[in-house]
Design a protein around this motif. Structure first.
Motif, mmCIF file in Angstrom:
data_model
loop_
_atom_site.group_PDB
_atom_site.id
_atom_site.type_symbol
_atom_site.label_atom_id
_atom_site.label_comp_id
_atom_site.label_asym_id
_atom_site.label_seq_id
_atom_site.Cartn_x
_atom_site.Cartn_y
_atom_site.Cartn_z
ATOM 1 N N ASP A 145 0.817 -1.213 0.000
ATOM 2 C CA ASP A 145 0.000 0.000 0.000
ATOM 3 C C ASP A 145 0.855 1.268 0.000
ATOM 4 O O ASP A 145 0.566 2.232 0.724
ATOM 5 N N LYS A 164 3.874 1.663 1.118
ATOM 6 C CA LYS A 164 4.866 1.752 2.194
ATOM 7 C C LYS A 164 5.833 0.584 2.070
ATOM 8 O O LYS A 164 5.423 -0.531 1.763
ATOM 9 N N VAL A 189 8.590 -2.108 3.574
ATOM 10 C CA VAL A 189 9.003 -2.811 4.785
ATOM 11 C C VAL A 189 10.506 -2.604 4.992
ATOM 12 O O VAL A 189 11.307 -2.868 4.097
ATOM 13 N N LYS A 211 5.906 -8.882 12.798
ATOM 14 C CA LYS A 211 5.298 -7.565 12.654
ATOM 15 C C LYS A 211 6.153 -6.783 11.651
ATOM 16 O O LYS A 211 7.343 -6.555 11.889
ATOM 17 N N GLU A 212 5.549 -6.433 10.515
ATOM 18 C CA GLU A 212 6.262 -5.672 9.494
ATOM 19 C C GLU A 212 6.416 -4.228 9.971
ATOM 20 O O GLU A 212 5.437 -3.593 10.363
ATOM 21 N N VAL A 213 7.642 -3.740 9.937
ATOM 22 C CA VAL A 213 7.940 -2.365 10.315
ATOM 23 C C VAL A 213 8.256 -1.621 9.026
ATOM 24 O O VAL A 213 9.147 -2.024 8.262
ATOM 25 N N THR A 226 5.603 3.020 11.016
ATOM 26 C CA THR A 226 4.336 2.357 11.299
ATOM 27 C C THR A 226 4.559 0.861 11.155
ATOM 28 O O THR A 226 5.603 0.416 10.661
ATOM 29 N N HIS A 227 3.589 0.061 11.582
ATOM 30 C CA HIS A 227 3.770 -1.387 11.518
ATOM 31 C C HIS A 227 2.427 -2.089 11.385
ATOM 32 O O HIS A 227 1.368 -1.498 11.636
ATOM 33 N N GLN A 228 2.492 -3.364 10.986
ATOM 34 C CA GLN A 228 1.311 -4.233 10.911
ATOM 35 C C GLN A 228 1.776 -5.672 11.016
ATOM 36 O O GLN A 228 2.925 -5.986 10.693
ATOM 37 N N TRP A 229 0.886 -6.552 11.468
ATOM 38 C CA TRP A 229 1.221 -7.965 11.554
ATOM 39 C C TRP A 229 1.329 -8.541 10.155
ATOM 40 O O TRP A 229 0.491 -8.268 9.296
ATOM 41 N N LYS A 230 2.352 -9.317 9.915
ATOM 42 C CA LYS A 230 2.606 -9.952 8.613
ATOM 43 C C LYS A 230 1.616 -11.080 8.386
ATOM 44 O O LYS A 230 1.325 -11.854 9.285
ATOM 45 N N LYS A 231 1.148 -11.175 7.157
ATOM 46 C CA LYS A 231 0.279 -12.284 6.759
ATOM 47 C C LYS A 231 1.111 -13.264 5.946
ATOM 48 O O LYS A 231 1.706 -12.882 4.933
#
Length: 147
Positions: free
Chosen positions: A49, A51, A53, A133-135, A140-145
């Protein structure tokens, strides 16, 4: 094969090329080995999106994960004619471009190491409770799928 002690496969941070090289070097004295195969999982600088990693922060239910790694190891030894196997996975922050998973198998014959390594890596991805967790570069960050 009798059950072996559950080992801790986790290493803090990235798995270094020196560590990998030394692991390979130690097998030169095992002259019954005819083939090795290695899988190295590396953190990608994915664009998600818009951004990028920059790192992944790995966490795990360590006791449960170590038991799962052990079960996968035992299943692989039962199914394939392996001489030895080593599995290491990172915990903590691993930057894009660095190694986070190192799987190393050895056997008297080459075909076995190809089949065994695929079995092991696919089982790890499917069954082991390790979370990333992708940084992103913007912090910002989100849990990796897993895909």
């Amino acid at each position: 094969m009798k059950d072996k002690k559950v080992k801790n496969v986790f290493k803090e941070g990235a798995i270094s090329s020196e560590f990998i090289g030394h692991s390979i070097y130690k097998h030169q004295t095992k002259t019954s080995i005819g083939a090795h195969n290695i899988f190295l999982g590396q953190v990608r600088a994915d664009n998600i999106d818009g951004k990028v990693v920059s790192a992944i922060e790995y966490t795990a239910y360590e006791d449960m994960a170590n038991q799962k790694f052990h079960d996968i190891r035992e299943a692989a030894f039962e199914k394939y004619d392996l001489t030895c196997m080593h599995i290491y996975h990172s915990l903590g922050t691993v930057k894009a471009g660095e190694i986070c998973l190192f799987v190393f198998v050895s056997s008297p014959r080459r075909k076995v190491v190809f089949e065994a390594l695929e079995f092991i890596v696919e089982a790890i991805k499917a069954d082991v409770p390790v979370f990333g967790k992708e940084v992103f570069e913007d912090a910002t960050h989100q849990w990796k799928k897993n895909t």
